[in-house]
Design a protein around this motif. Sequence first.
Motif, PDB file in Angstrom:
ATOM      1  N   UNK A   1       0.867  -1.180   0.000  1.00  0.00           N
ATOM      2  CA  UNK A   1       0.000   0.000   0.000  1.00  0.00           C
ATOM      3  C   UNK A   1       0.903   1.230   0.000  1.00  0.00           C
ATOM      4  N   UNK A   2       0.865   2.033  -1.065  1.00  0.00           N
ATOM      5  CA  UNK A   2       1.758   3.194  -1.162  1.00  0.00           C
ATOM      6  C   UNK A   2       1.086   4.496  -0.724  1.00  0.00           C
ATOM      7  N   UNK A   3      -0.061   4.384  -0.065  1.00  0.00           N
ATOM      8  CA  UNK A   3      -0.745   5.573   0.431  1.00  0.00           C
ATOM      9  C   UNK A   3      -0.087   6.063   1.727  1.00  0.00           C
ATOM     10  N   UNK A   4      -0.646   7.107   2.300  1.00  0.00           N
ATOM     11  CA  UNK A   4      -0.136   7.681   3.545  1.00  0.00           C
ATOM     12  C   UNK A   4      -0.728   6.936   4.746  1.00  0.00           C
ATOM     13  N   UNK A   5      -0.049   7.000   5.902  1.00  0.00           N
ATOM     14  CA  UNK A   5      -0.517   6.263   7.088  1.00  0.00           C
ATOM     15  C   UNK A   5      -1.979   6.516   7.452  1.00  0.00           C
ATOM     16  N   UNK A   6      -2.434   7.786   7.394  1.00  0.00           N
ATOM     17  CA  UNK A   6      -3.827   8.062   7.774  1.00  0.00           C
ATOM     18  C   UNK A   6      -4.808   7.396   6.811  1.00  0.00           C
TER      19      UNK A   6
ATOM     20  N   UNK B   1      -4.816   3.617   7.736  1.00  0.00           N
ATOM     21  CA  UNK B   1      -5.566   3.369   8.970  1.00  0.00           C
ATOM     22  C   UNK B   1      -7.067   3.416   8.730  1.00  0.00           C
ATOM     23  N   UNK B   2      -7.499   4.316   7.867  1.00  0.00           N
ATOM     24  CA  UNK B   2      -8.933   4.471   7.601  1.00  0.00           C
ATOM     25  C   UNK B   2      -9.506   3.270   6.852  1.00  0.00           C
ATOM     26  N   UNK B   3      -8.734   2.707   5.915  1.00  0.00           N
ATOM     27  CA  UNK B   3      -9.195   1.563   5.131  1.00  0.00           C
ATOM     28  C   UNK B   3      -8.013   0.934   4.425  1.00  0.00           C
ATOM     29  N   UNK B   4      -7.871  -0.371   4.554  1.00  0.00           N
ATOM     30  CA  UNK B   4      -6.812  -1.066   3.816  1.00  0.00           C
ATOM     31  C   UNK B   4      -7.250  -2.488   3.512  1.00  0.00           C
ATOM     32  N   UNK B   5      -6.553  -3.107   2.591  1.00  0.00           N
ATOM     33  CA  UNK B   5      -6.895  -4.480   2.179  1.00  0.00           C
ATOM     34  C   UNK B   5      -5.811  -5.473   2.606  1.00  0.00           C
TER      35      UNK B   5
ATOM     36  N   UNK C   1      -0.710  -0.901  -4.599  1.00  0.00           N
ATOM     37  CA  UNK C   1      -2.009  -0.257  -4.734  1.00  0.00           C
ATOM     38  C   UNK C   1      -2.053   1.059  -3.972  1.00  0.00           C
ATOM     39  N   UNK C   2      -3.027   1.869  -4.374  1.00  0.00           N
ATOM     40  CA  UNK C   2      -3.314   3.129  -3.705  1.00  0.00           C
ATOM     41  C   UNK C   2      -4.823   3.344  -3.834  1.00  0.00           C
ATOM     42  N   UNK C   3      -5.261   4.551  -3.709  1.00  0.00           N
ATOM     43  CA  UNK C   3      -6.704   4.798  -3.759  1.00  0.00           C
ATOM     44  C   UNK C   3      -7.278   4.574  -5.154  1.00  0.00           C
ATOM     45  N   UNK C   4      -6.647   5.172  -6.167  1.00  0.00           N
ATOM     46  CA  UNK C   4      -7.186   5.067  -7.527  1.00  0.00           C
ATOM     47  C   UNK C   4      -6.222   4.453  -8.534  1.00  0.00           C
ATOM     48  N   UNK C   5      -5.024   4.095  -8.103  1.00  0.00           N
ATOM     49  CA  UNK C   5      -4.075   3.444  -8.994  1.00  0.00           C
ATOM     50  C   UNK C   5      -3.026   4.344  -9.613  1.00  0.00           C
ATOM     51  N   UNK C   6      -3.042   5.623  -9.274  1.00  0.00           N
ATOM     52  CA  UNK C   6      -2.073   6.548  -9.868  1.00  0.00           C
ATOM     53  C   UNK C   6      -0.747   6.567  -9.109  1.00  0.00           C
ATOM     54  N   UNK C   7      -0.806   6.680  -7.790  1.00  0.00           N
ATOM     55  CA  UNK C   7       0.435   6.672  -7.001  1.00  0.00           C
ATOM     56  C   UNK C   7       1.148   5.333  -7.131  1.00  0.00           C
ATOM     57  N   UNK C   8       0.386   4.260  -7.216  1.00  0.00           N
ATOM     58  CA  UNK C   8       1.021   2.945  -7.343  1.00  0.00           C
ATOM     59  C   UNK C   8       1.726   2.810  -8.693  1.00  0.00           C
ATOM     60  N   UNK C   9       1.187   3.415  -9.732  1.00  0.00           N
ATOM     61  CA  UNK C   9       1.882   3.404 -11.025  1.00  0.00           C
ATOM     62  C   UNK C   9       3.176   4.203 -10.938  1.00  0.00           C
TER      63      UNK C   9
END
Length: 98
Positions: free
Chosen positions: A26-31, A34-38, A64-72
């Motif tokens: 998961x390449x999103x930010x910690x917050x 914490x709110x939602x992850x798989x 993965x990320x929220x919409x697939x852009x950061x993960x790309x």
Amino acid sequence: MNSIQQIDLRTLKKWQAQNKDFILVDVREPHEHEAFNIGGQLVPLSDLGPFIERVAQNSCLVLYCRKGLRSQLAIQRIRRQRKDLDCYNLSGGIYELM
């Protein structure tokens, strides 16, 4: 540069059921994590470099990320540092699951 390999959620679930050897990242930010992850390992984009240095040779990663852009973007960075890693982007991210 080669195109980025994509994986959909159905295939990801199939891989998990088959116990395929891969690292879910998961390449999103910690917050956001914490709110939602798989269930992926949290590695924010800013921490990607040190994480990639520690990944075993020839590993398979699904990012993965929220919409697939950061993960790309993460996959593009990984390719510059580690050509031996097999990377997949979760197409569309986890937005539809949230």
